[in-house]
Write an enzyme that holds these catalytic residues in place. Structure first.
Site, PDB file in Angstrom:
ATOM      1  N   THR A  20     -16.497  18.854   1.610  1.00  0.00           N
ATOM      2  CA  THR A  20     -15.338  19.755   1.515  1.00  0.00           C
ATOM      3  C   THR A  20     -15.724  21.225   1.654  1.00  0.00           C
ATOM      4  OG1 THR A  20     -15.563  20.018  -0.863  1.00  0.00           O
ATOM      5  CG2 THR A  20     -14.243  18.145  -0.099  1.00  0.00           C
ATOM      6  N   ARG A  32     -22.302  23.520  -3.487  1.00  0.00           N
ATOM      7  CA  ARG A  32     -21.255  23.389  -2.480  1.00  0.00           C
ATOM      8  C   ARG A  32     -21.197  21.948  -1.994  1.00  0.00           C
ATOM      9  NH1 ARG A  32     -19.529  27.062   2.321  1.00  0.00           N
ATOM     10  NH2 ARG A  32     -20.446  28.678   1.066  1.00  0.00           N
ATOM     11  N   ASP A  43     -35.534  32.232  -5.557  1.00  0.00           N
ATOM     12  CA  ASP A  43     -36.932  31.906  -5.240  1.00  0.00           C
ATOM     13  C   ASP A  43     -37.857  33.051  -5.648  1.00  0.00           C
ATOM     14  OD1 ASP A  43     -36.566  29.376  -4.300  1.00  0.00           O
ATOM     15  OD2 ASP A  43     -36.522  29.934  -2.184  1.00  0.00           O
ATOM     16  N   ASP A  52     -34.291  35.390  -0.755  1.00  0.00           N
ATOM     17  CA  ASP A  52     -33.671  34.465  -1.716  1.00  0.00           C
ATOM     18  C   ASP A  52     -34.016  34.922  -3.132  1.00  0.00           C
ATOM     19  OD1 ASP A  52     -33.394  32.203  -3.583  1.00  0.00           O
ATOM     20  OD2 ASP A  52     -32.833  31.094  -1.786  1.00  0.00           O
TER      21      ASP A  52
HETATM   22  N1  URA Z   1     -28.493  34.426  -1.996  1.00  0.00           N
HETATM   23  C1  URA Z   1     -29.723  34.994  -1.975  1.00  0.00           C
HETATM   24  O1  URA Z   1     -30.552  34.731  -2.831  1.00  0.00           O
HETATM   25  N2  URA Z   1     -29.993  35.859  -0.984  1.00  0.00           N
HETATM   26  C2  URA Z   1     -29.124  36.190  -0.015  1.00  0.00           C
HETATM   27  O2  URA Z   1     -29.448  37.005   0.869  1.00  0.00           O
HETATM   28  C3  URA Z   1     -27.835  35.580  -0.056  1.00  0.00           C
HETATM   29  C4  URA Z   1     -27.557  34.700  -1.062  1.00  0.00           C
END
Ligand code: URA
Length: 210
Positions: free
Chosen positions: A109, A105, A204, A201
């Site tokens: 912008t 991103r 991760d 995430d």
């Molecule tokens: N991306 C992720 O890995 N987890 C989320 O909760 C939202 C976006």
């Protein structure tokens, strides 16, 4: 939500997803489960693949049976977390080609920018299955769909393990022609853009980079 959204609430998927959500699940188990979930979801996401008839001589008799009509497919993971779903999908569709798309991103912008893209040469003639474990704001997924349409792709599906209502709404508004496959739709996004209750995430947890 409308008929373009398929929430695949199969007991096996729900069981595996609950293990994914647990913060104590190891990287190894998380990675394996994302792959298994992707494999099971592919079963449903390919339900409309066309069949044709072939004649086969079995050891007992000759008969007419059904076989895939050879529709060409491409799996397109959104980097990086989408990579975790590729193996599982390929187990179901081993002949599929894999295109990769990486987006970030732009801080000024706030628009998604493509930083990496490598597609099969004949991508325009392939049915495309975009994969990403998490459909959060829908920004990346919507941009990925737009890029695939710019390549000339006509039949695009989106497959995510987990979605937020906000992400689904965005895809429905911006790409009403795209079928969405998810294993669950959670409550909402928090202020950091994480799905609640979610699973954290996904990138991760797949790659152990936390
Ligand atoms: N991306 C992720 O890995 N987890 C989320 O909760 C939202 C976006």
């Amino acid at each position: 939500m409308n008929e373009n959204v398929h929430v695949l609430n199969h007991p096996l998927l729900q069981h595996k997803l609950t293990i994914l959500r647990n913060e104590n699940t190891s990287t190894k188990d998380f990675r394996e489960l994302v792959s298994e979930i992707a494999m099971l979801m592919t079963y449903e996401a390919t339900r409309d693949l066309p069949l044709e008839e072939v004649t086969v001589k079995t050891p007992v008799d000759t008969g007419t049976f059904q076989t895939l009509s050879g529709k060409k497919m491409a799996i397109v993971p959104i980097l990086r977390a989408g990579l975790g779903m590729v193996d599982g999908v390929l187990k179901m569709i081993p002949a599929a080609r894999v295109g990769h798309i990486g987006l970030y991103r732009d801080p000024a912008t706030l628009k998604p920018v493509k930083y990496y893209c490598k597609m099969p040469a004949d991508i325009a003639s392939r049915d495309v299955l975009i994969v990403d474990p998490m459909l959060a704001t829908g920004g990346s997924a919507s941009a990925a769909i737009t890029f695939m349409k710019e390549y000339g792709c006509k039949h695009i599906k989106l497959m995510d393990v987990l979605a937020a209502p906000e992400g689904i709404e965005r895809i429905q508004q911006e790409h009403p022609d795209v079928e969405i496959y998810v294993a669950a739709v959670d409550s909402h996004l928090n202020d950091h853009g994480y799905i609640v209750p979610g699973l954290g995430d996904a990138g991760d947890r797949i790659f152990g980079t936390k």
